[in-house]
Design a protein around this motif. Structure first.
Motif, mmCIF file in Angstrom:
data_model
loop_
_atom_site.group_PDB
_atom_site.id
_atom_site.type_symbol
_atom_site.label_atom_id
_atom_site.label_comp_id
_atom_site.label_asym_id
_atom_site.label_seq_id
_atom_site.Cartn_x
_atom_site.Cartn_y
_atom_site.Cartn_z
ATOM 1 N N THR A 37 2.777 10.715 -6.839
ATOM 2 C CA THR A 37 3.852 11.401 -7.566
ATOM 3 C C THR A 37 3.561 11.519 -9.056
ATOM 4 O OG1 THR A 37 5.430 10.582 -5.920
ATOM 5 C CG2 THR A 37 6.340 11.366 -8.036
ATOM 6 N N TYR A 38 3.092 10.452 -9.687
ATOM 7 C CA TYR A 38 2.992 10.422 -11.144
ATOM 8 C C TYR A 38 1.574 10.608 -11.671
ATOM 9 C CZ TYR A 38 7.703 8.564 -10.706
ATOM 10 O OH TYR A 38 9.016 8.406 -10.398
ATOM 11 N N ARG A 54 -0.517 14.426 -8.531
ATOM 12 C CA ARG A 54 0.157 15.723 -8.532
ATOM 13 C C ARG A 54 0.107 16.395 -9.906
ATOM 14 N NH1 ARG A 54 6.275 16.897 -6.215
ATOM 15 N NH2 ARG A 54 6.215 19.189 -6.526
ATOM 16 N N PRO A 55 0.486 15.718 -11.024
ATOM 17 C CA PRO A 55 0.342 16.364 -12.349
ATOM 18 C C PRO A 55 -1.097 16.744 -12.658
ATOM 19 C CG PRO A 55 1.778 14.471 -12.492
ATOM 20 C CD PRO A 55 1.173 14.412 -11.136
ATOM 21 N N LEU A 56 -2.041 15.890 -12.326
ATOM 22 C CA LEU A 56 -3.431 16.219 -12.575
ATOM 23 C C LEU A 56 -3.861 17.470 -11.817
ATOM 24 C CD1 LEU A 56 -6.100 15.417 -13.908
ATOM 25 C CD2 LEU A 56 -6.587 13.965 -11.914
ATOM 26 N N GLY A 57 -3.447 17.627 -10.552
ATOM 27 C CA GLY A 57 -3.777 18.824 -9.779
ATOM 28 C C GLY A 57 -3.142 20.072 -10.370
ATOM 29 N N GLU A 58 -1.890 19.979 -10.843
ATOM 30 C CA GLU A 58 -1.232 21.140 -11.438
ATOM 31 C C GLU A 58 -1.935 21.568 -12.723
ATOM 32 O OE1 GLU A 58 2.785 20.003 -11.944
ATOM 33 O OE2 GLU A 58 3.321 20.243 -9.793
ATOM 34 N N ALA A 59 -2.364 20.603 -13.533
ATOM 35 C CA ALA A 59 -3.084 20.948 -14.773
ATOM 36 C C ALA A 59 -4.404 21.629 -14.459
ATOM 37 C CB ALA A 59 -3.316 19.674 -15.605
ATOM 38 N N LEU A 65 0.817 -1.214 0.000
ATOM 39 C CA LEU A 65 0.000 0.000 0.000
ATOM 40 C C LEU A 65 0.851 1.265 0.000
ATOM 41 C CD1 LEU A 65 -2.768 -1.045 2.568
ATOM 42 C CD2 LEU A 65 -2.885 -1.053 0.080
ATOM 43 N N ALA A 66 1.938 1.301 0.772
ATOM 44 C CA ALA A 66 2.760 2.504 0.816
ATOM 45 C C ALA A 66 3.441 2.802 -0.527
ATOM 46 C CB ALA A 66 3.803 2.375 1.939
ATOM 47 N N PRO A 67 4.099 1.820 -1.203
ATOM 48 C CA PRO A 67 4.682 2.133 -2.534
ATOM 49 C C PRO A 67 3.622 2.537 -3.555
ATOM 50 C CG PRO A 67 5.673 0.163 -1.618
ATOM 51 C CD PRO A 67 4.521 0.491 -0.734
ATOM 52 N N ALA A 68 2.465 1.838 -3.555
ATOM 53 C CA ALA A 68 1.416 2.209 -4.514
ATOM 54 C C ALA A 68 0.928 3.631 -4.265
ATOM 55 C CB ALA A 68 0.245 1.214 -4.397
#
Length: 361
Positions: free
Chosen positions: A121-122, A125-130, A112-115
């Protein structure tokens, strides 16, 4: 003749004592002795049974049996209600809980932690910035001009509907009307109310000066004259009359009443002493004679009967105890009493209460 008569040295008693003692001894031997013997036998049997049967039976049989039964019951209760739950907790629930906790920690650490880190991260976060870039552009080039136009329109509409009508009403209607009303009020105060007020003040001063003041002075003079020429002489006359009445009437009458009260008290005291004397002669003296010459001898006789019966019962008990157990008889307490200044035992019968005059007579 001697004043102190003692019983004979051989301990002989009177006829009345012998008549009472013999039946009491018979009753004691026929009733008290069998009951006491049965009671002593039952008590001795109970003590022997408790000492040689019941005590050893309880110590060597019942007490070990009860201890064994208690231990067996305790063990059975532990076996049924305690040990199964202890074993279930110790050997089943605790290992299962520890295994589930280890699995949960491993799944969180390695899955769960790595997922979650990869997704944040991938993807997120990019979706929020867009989305943020799109929102800033739309706000700057679309929503800001639209908001300015809506704000100006609402301001103009609000001024037209809620501000300009009230400003025009105040400027062209209420202000001129208010100035006219103020001019009328000033004119009315200057040319109407001020002359009327001055006239009322002059009228009040004239009424006080030419009407109320003379009437007040006349009333004060009337009150002073009434006090000086009527109330004061009448009061002085009343005071003089009261003083004369107190001095020449009430004081002699009070002295006479006090003297009469004192005389009445002495008469009442003399009457009370006479009534006390008559009561003593009619009631007290006969009652004292009856108490001294009738009730006192009767009480002494009853006391002698009671003492004699009690002494007989004690002697019977002592004889029974000596017969059964061989113990020496106990001397009664009355035989150990000594008379004052004598070495012989005092008898049960007290000295007869006969006065010296009756002895000499």
């Amino acid at each position: 003749m001697e004043m102190d008569k003692r019983p004979p040295a051989d301990g002989g008693d009177g006829c009345l004592v012998g008549v009472i003692r013999i039946p009491v001894k018979i009753v004691a031997v026929l009733v008290v002795l069998p009951v006491r013997v049965v009671w002593e036998l039952l008590a001795a049997a109970g003590r022997a049974a408790h000492r040689h049967v019941l005590g050893p039976l309880y110590v060597h049989v019942l007490q070990p049996l009860l201890r064994a039964l208690g231990w067996l019951l305790t063990t059975l209760l532990k076996l049924v209600f305690v040990w199964p739950w202890v074993g279930l907790w110790r050997y089943v629930l605790t290992p299962v809980g520890q295994g589930l906790a280890w699995l949960c920690r491993g799944a969180y650490d390695h899955l769960l932690a790595p997922a979650g880190r990869i997704l944040g991260t991938y993807v997120l976060r990019p979706l929020g910035e867009a989305l943020a870039w799109i929102g800033r552009g739309g706000m700057r080039y679309l929503l800001a001009p639209l908001a300015k136009g809506v704000t100006w329109t609402l301001w103009a509409l609000g001024m037209t509907l809620f501000v300009w009508p009230w400003v025009a009403l105040w400027r062209y209607l209420l202000a001129p009307v208010g100035r006219g009303i103020a001019w009328l009020a000033a004119a009315a105060y200057r040319y109407v109310l001020t002359p009327v007020g001055h006239g009322l003040v002059w009228l009040a001063v004239a009424v006080f000066r030419y009407l109320l003041r003379p009437v007040g002075l006349g009333f004060v003079w009337l009150v002073v004259a009434l006090y000086r020429y009527l109330l004061r002489p009448v009061g002085l006359g009343v005071v003089w009359l009261a003083a004369a009445l107190y001095r020449y009437v009430l004081t002699p009458v009070g002295q006479v009443l006090a003297w009469a009260w004192h005389v009445a008290g002495r008469i009442a005291a003399a009457l009370w002493r006479g009534l006390k004397r008559v009561g003593w002669v009619l009631v007290g003296w006969p009652a004292s004679r009856v108490y001294r010459h009738v009730l006192t001898p009767v009480g002494h006789a009853v006391r002698e009967v009671w003492r004699t019966g009690r002494a007989a019962v004690r002697e019977a008990r002592a004889a029974v105890r000596q017969t059964l157990f061989g113990t020496p008889p106990v001397e009664p307490a009355r035989s150990r009493a000594r008379t004052l200044g004598s070495t012989t035992a005092a008898g049960n019968t007290p000295a007869p209460e006969i006065s010296l005059h009756e002895r000499q007579g």
